[in-house]
Write a protein that holds these residues in place. Structure first.
Motif, short mmCIF file in Angstrom:
data_model
loop_
_atom_site.label_atom_id
_atom_site.label_comp_id
_atom_site.label_asym_id
_atom_site.label_seq_id
_atom_site.Cartn_x
_atom_site.Cartn_y
_atom_site.Cartn_z
N ALA A 227 0.84 -1.20 0.15
CA ALA A 227 -0.07 0.13 -0.02
C ALA A 227 0.82 1.46 0.07
CB ALA A 227 -0.97 -0.02 1.02
N LEU A 228 2.09 1.28 0.72
CA LEU A 228 2.84 2.33 0.69
C LEU A 228 4.35 1.82 0.40
CD1 LEU A 228 1.68 4.44 3.85
CD2 LEU A 228 1.33 4.97 1.56
N GLN A 229 5.22 2.64 -0.43
CA GLN A 229 6.56 2.27 -0.51
C GLN A 229 7.47 3.23 -0.39
OE1 GLN A 229 7.28 -0.47 -4.23
NE2 GLN A 229 4.87 -0.65 -4.06
N GLY B 88 -4.05 12.44 -4.45
CA GLY B 88 -3.90 11.00 -5.42
C GLY B 88 -5.11 10.43 -5.42
N GLU B 89 -5.30 9.62 -6.57
CA GLU B 89 -6.63 9.02 -6.58
C GLU B 89 -6.78 8.05 -5.70
OE1 GLU B 89 -8.20 10.96 -8.84
OE2 GLU B 89 -8.44 9.33 -10.21
N ASN B 90 -7.80 7.18 -6.09
CA ASN B 90 -8.20 6.00 -5.14
C ASN B 90 -7.28 5.25 -5.13
OD1 ASN B 90 -10.64 6.19 -3.51
ND2 ASN B 90 -12.05 5.33 -5.07
N GLY B 91 -6.80 4.70 -3.71
CA GLY B 91 -6.01 3.35 -3.88
C GLY B 91 -4.31 4.17 -3.89
N ALA B 92 -4.31 5.25 -3.92
CA ALA B 92 -2.71 5.98 -4.12
C ALA B 92 -2.16 5.91 -2.52
CB ALA B 92 -2.95 7.41 -4.49
N GLY B 93 -2.95 5.61 -1.66
CA GLY B 93 -2.43 5.41 -0.32
C GLY B 93 -2.46 6.55 0.59
N LYS B 94 -3.25 7.51 0.37
CA LYS B 94 -3.54 8.77 1.28
C LYS B 94 -3.89 8.34 2.63
CE LYS B 94 -6.39 9.99 -1.55
NZ LYS B 94 -7.53 10.70 -2.42
N SER B 95 -5.04 7.58 2.42
CA SER B 95 -5.59 7.15 3.91
C SER B 95 -4.72 6.30 4.38
CB SER B 95 -6.74 6.43 3.68
OG SER B 95 -7.73 7.03 2.77
N ARG C 198 0.93 8.22 -5.86
CA ARG C 198 0.23 7.20 -6.77
C ARG C 198 0.70 5.98 -6.56
NH1 ARG C 198 1.98 6.86 -11.93
NH2 ARG C 198 2.71 8.83 -11.91
N ASN C 199 -0.25 4.95 -6.65
CA ASN C 199 -0.07 3.60 -6.42
C ASN C 199 0.95 3.21 -5.18
OD1 ASN C 199 -1.77 2.78 -8.38
ND2 ASN C 199 0.03 2.99 -10.06
N GLY C 200 0.80 4.04 -4.25
CA GLY C 200 1.46 3.95 -2.85
C GLY C 200 2.86 4.32 -2.85
N ARG C 201 3.04 5.19 -3.98
CA ARG C 201 4.51 5.82 -4.08
C ARG C 201 4.25 7.51 -4.22
NH1 ARG C 201 8.55 2.24 -6.07
NH2 ARG C 201 7.46 0.37 -6.98
N ARG D 218 -1.49 15.47 -14.38
CA ARG D 218 -0.51 14.47 -15.04
C ARG D 218 0.08 13.34 -13.75
NH1 ARG D 218 2.60 16.77 -19.08
NH2 ARG D 218 0.94 16.50 -20.41
N MET D 219 0.40 14.31 -12.67
CA MET D 219 1.13 13.60 -11.55
C MET D 219 0.04 12.62 -10.75
SD MET D 219 3.13 16.91 -9.73
CE MET D 219 3.67 16.08 -8.34
N MET D 220 -1.25 13.05 -10.75
CA MET D 220 -1.96 12.08 -10.21
C MET D 220 -2.32 10.94 -11.05
SD MET D 220 -4.62 15.00 -8.67
CE MET D 220 -5.64 13.96 -7.99
N LEU D 221 -2.26 11.11 -12.40
CA LEU D 221 -3.08 10.12 -13.10
C LEU D 221 -1.93 9.36 -14.03
CD1 LEU D 221 -6.18 11.49 -14.70
CD2 LEU D 221 -5.95 10.12 -12.80
N GLY D 222 -1.27 10.00 -14.69
CA GLY D 222 -0.44 9.41 -15.58
C GLY D 222 1.12 8.99 -15.51
N ARG D 223 1.56 8.28 -15.94
CA ARG D 223 3.08 8.02 -15.66
C ARG D 223 3.75 9.24 -16.58
NH1 ARG D 223 2.10 2.05 -16.73
NH2 ARG D 223 0.58 1.93 -14.92
#
Lengths: 326, 514
Positions: free
Chosen positions: B26-28, B44-51, B221-224, B241-246
């Motif tokens: 979940a977090l790296q 961050g989007e859902n599942g990005a690791g904010k919570s 994003r994605n725990g990073r 772009r930071m939130m969504l894309g690579r």
């Protein structure tokens, strides 16, 4: 206009019921009858005070009837067979019942079990233990019993306010003060609102749970002693089903079965309503005493429906309420 | 310690935090720095690791690695209560107060002013009143908290946290249920607190609000950790772009020859379809053999669109048509009857029945469609189950295993199989690849394309823009609960999608200011 608080509705039901009974049997409106009503329901009032704390905190205690039964048998045997001085017997049984409640509270908290199941187990345990002590009714002949039974304050109109009625009133008042004026009381409501949130806000949920069930069992123990004064005997089958009468009194008194709201005074009024129904049936003479249960059942339904109605009303959006008020 | 030349020293320093739940990381190695007196947006989007990050900082979850320093000293709270005592307070979107208690009791629970063992009710109310006056509230503090609006409850929660000498205040989606005026009040309070030197972490998916209130932004994003920027110097497009894309090169649709699809038959269409306060009316055409992607930020109305299409939510306007015939979609039953299938985002809670076996899960929708009086025989069930286990390559290939024991990717396949068994004409997939490991990810995408080639109409939601670009014939872009752009054929690429999301948000922001 805001809806009436449930306690007020209970009070109105009691007064109206009393007035109706008095119209049919004018003798009901006397201090004599009222005194008897308090005496007859003293043990119920005491145990219901404890149950109020438990239910407001979001729990339930099904063991109280059995604890009363166990207490009567224990006290009778201790005094009559084992030769223990009555006062010492009382102290011992109160310590025992408090420990019993604390243990149930600890189990509920530590293992995160539903209070219903844990106290159901407690109910069987206590009832079984009282049968183990004695299966027969043990009469108590100690002098202190006749002294206490004879003691009474004279009320105007010839009524007697007996010692056990006084004990009950003191406990009800003490319980009300504890619930409404202390930090402990505020925490009881907090637990009933939400255990998780209360814990986040700093309430020591575990300690509170233990204390609440300890209080309930302790009061059940006192109710048991009072019951032994009332019947001058100890019997393992006494107070069977009293836990349900108690819960009924608490709910009729306006306490939410889901916790978070309620009052000791309401519970006291609930006890009186049940006593009034019983008194009415005694006066009538032709009705079976089981009508008490039927009337209690009907009242219970009415109050639960009422509470649901109030809850639904409170959930309505404010705008709608404002619109309806204009 | 040396005096730092930095006028705003670090108040909260998070270094190298990692956290895994089972196999899911979940977090790296996330870093996060909060200065005293700043408002710092965590995005961050859902599942990005904010919570997860918030819960690790506040000790709700134990961390696997990393350190947290508060005012230079290392802290490791074991519970939210301990974090509060250390000076880190969190106010969640769901207000964590007790609605059945009075406002005053809520503010002073467990620390009421006492005399002789009795709570001094009058004194407590006076103090509560004074405290709330600081926050611009003049209300009856003796009334139950639940009788007030969510905004007032939020302010009460913040007041309590601040009064408990919080130095760090974490606000998790505080504005989600507030109206514009209430947001203004809240922002006023936040600015005032920041001035007093309190560090505020602001989690929100309302980008306009982030730009309005925050000093700096950290994106996960994605725990990073993706990056930490000054709000003023971060263009909106760059943020999205930071939130969504690579940092990807232009990926164009792998589903070439868009023109060919123009001729495809319309499966279902929606005209002026919408629901007030849910999704603005939209036009949407779904064709056989075509994948339509729904792109947009969290909360932009993607899932809402999917639920309207399936009938899980009732539209209050517009017309739905299936195979040319007008239909009414009032409940999921209607959706199923017209040959729709829906795999929801919350697989664990809304999708699979974890205790039932793979076979039982697969036949669920088909049985529901047939009705109770026409039960599928055990043999039919076995046939269907083993067919899909083979077809979708569900592993382990054991139809009698409880679904809860399968990996995320295989659970997703079971859900797909459930709907495929009903031979649908339209399948709605909400985040079909969320929480699935990389290998299964590719497989799900392959499946989506195969299903499409078989003539199924697909409506797919995803936060992964590359993914959407890879399989979509058309992409509908959403923003602020409205469909704002439809891209087709060559126009489908990550850049265009990002531009559509960002351009519109600028337009909306301008509108709001005029």
């Amino acid at each position: 206009m805001k809806g009436l608080p449930p306690v007020l509705i209970t009070a109105i039901v009691l007064v109206a019921g009393f007035a109706l009974c008095a119209v049919q049997f004018p003798n009901i409106a006397s201090t004599r009858v009222v005194g008897n009503l308090l005496t007859d329901n003293a043990f119920l009032g005491i145990v219901a005070t404890g149950m109020t704390f438990v239910i407001i905190s979001g729990g339930i205690d099904l063991s109280v009837g059995s604890v009363i039964g166990f207490t009567t048998v224990f006290v009778a045997l201790a005094i009559e067979r084992w030769g223990v001085p009555p006062l010492l017997a009382f102290v011992a049984i109160l310590a025992l019942s408090a420990a019993f409640g604390a243990a149930m509270g600890a189990v509920i908290h530590v293992f995160d079990l539903p209070p219903f199941i844990v106290t159901l187990a407690g109910m069987f345990l206590a009832r079984g233990a009282s049968f183990l002590l004695s299966t027969e009714s043990v009469p108590i002949t100690a002098p202190v019993y006749s002294t206490v039974s004879d003691f009474a304050l004279r009320m105007p109109g010839g009524g007697r306010l007996t010692a056990i009625a006084i004990i009950m009133l003191v406990i009800v008042i003490g319980g009300a003060l504890l619930l409404h004026l202390t930090r402990f009381g505020a925490n009881v409501y907090a637990l009933g609102g939400s255990r998780a949130t209360a814990s986040l806000m700093g309430v020591a949920v575990g300690k509170m749970t233990v204390k609440i069930y300890m209080l309930s069992s302790l009061l059940a123990g006192i109710a048991g002693i009072v019951f032994s004064f009332y019947t001058s005997a100890g019997y393992s089958l006494s107070a069977v089903g009293v836990e349900l009468d108690t819960i009924a009194a608490v709910v009729i008194g306006g306490t939410l079965l889901t916790g978070g709201q309620g009052s000791v005074i309401g519970t006291f009024l609930g006890v009186l309503i049940q006593g009034l129904i019983q008194t009415y049936i005694n006066f009538d003479g032709t009705l079976s005493s089981w009508w008490t249960k039927i009337a209690t059942g009907v009242l219970l339904f009415a109050f639960i429906a009422l509470q649901q109605g109030l809850v639904a009303l409170a959930r309505r959006p404010a705008a709608k309420r404002a619109g309806a008020a204009t | 310690m040396e005096n730092s030349p930095d006028p705003a020293p670090s108040l909260l320093e998070v270094r190298g935090i990692s956290k895994s739940f089972g196999a899911v990381r979940a977090l790296q190695e996330v870093d996060f720095t909060l200065r005293a007196g700043e408002i710092h947006a965590l995005l961050g989007e859902n599942g990005a690791g904010k919570s997860t990050l918030i819960k690790v900082i506040t000790g709700v979850f134990p961390r696997d690695a990393g350190i947290v320093r508060l005012g230079g000293e290392e802290v490791a709270p074991r519970s939210a209560k301990a974090a509060l005592q250390a000076g880190i307070a969190t106010v969640y979107q769901e207000v964590n107060l007790l609605p059945n208690l009075s406002v005053a009791q809520n503010l002073f629970l467990d620390r009421q002013p006492m005399r002789f063992g009795i709570v001094r009710e009058g004194e407590m109310r006076r103090r509560a009143k004074a405290l709330l006056t600081d926050f611009g509230l003049d209300i009856d503090v003796a009334a139950a908290l639940g009788s007030y609006s969510v905004a007032i409850q939020h302010v009460t929660a913040i007041a309590r946290a601040v009064d408990l000498s919080a130095r760090v205040l974490i606000l998790d989606e505080p504005t989600a249920s507030l109206d514009r005026h209430e947001v203004e009040i809240l922002f006023g309070i936040m600015r005032q607190l920041a001035k007093r030197g309190i560090g505020i972490v602001f989690v929100s998916h309302f980008l306009d609000q982030v730009y309005e209130i925050s000093d700096r932004i950290t994106v996960l994003r994605n725990g990073r950790l993706v990056g930490e920027r000054e709000t003023a110097s971060l263009p909106r497009l760059e943020l999205i772009r930071m939130m969504l894309g690579r940092e990807l090169a232009e990926t164009t649709s792998a589903r070439a020859s868009a023109g060919e699809h123009r001729a495809r038959e319309v499966c279902a269409s929606f005209e002026n379809y919408g629901k007030a306060g849910y999704v603005a009316p939209f036009n949407l055409e779904l064709r056989h053999g075509e994948v339509v992607g729904l792109a947009g930020l969290l909360g932009s109305g993607r899932t809402e669109t999917a639920r309207l299409v399936f009938g899980a939510e009732r539209a209050d306007g517009g017309q739905a048509t299936v195979e040319g015939a007008p239909v009414r979609l009032q409940s999921p039953r209607d959706g199923v009857r017209h040959g729709f299938g829906y795999c929801p985002e919350e697989r664990k809670t809304d999708g699979i029945v974890a205790e039932l076996t793979v076979r039982e899960n697969i036949v669920l929708a088909l049985q529901a469609k047939r009705g109770l009086h026409r039960p599928l025989s055990r043999r039919e069930q076995d046939e269907i189950a083993s067919r899909y286990v083979r077809m979708l390559d569900i592993r382990p290939p054991d139809p009698e295993r409880a679904v809860g024991l399968l990996s995320g990717g295989n659970q997703q396949k079971v859900l797909l199989a459930r709907w495929l068994a009903t031979s649908p004409r339209l399948l709605v997939l909400d985040e079909p690849t969320r929480g699935i490991d990389v290998g299964a990810h590719a497989e799900i995408i392959r499946l989506i394309r195969e299903l499409c080639d078989d003539g199924l109409a697909l409506l797919v939601i995803s936060s992964e823009l590359d993914e959407i670009v890879t399989y979509s014939d058309r992409v509908v872009v959403l923003r602020d609960r409205a469909h704002v752009e439809e891209l087709a054929g060559e126009a489908i690429d990550v850049g265009n999608i990002l531009a559509a999301i960002a351009a519109d948000s600028v337009a909306v922001a301008l509108e709001a200011h005029t």
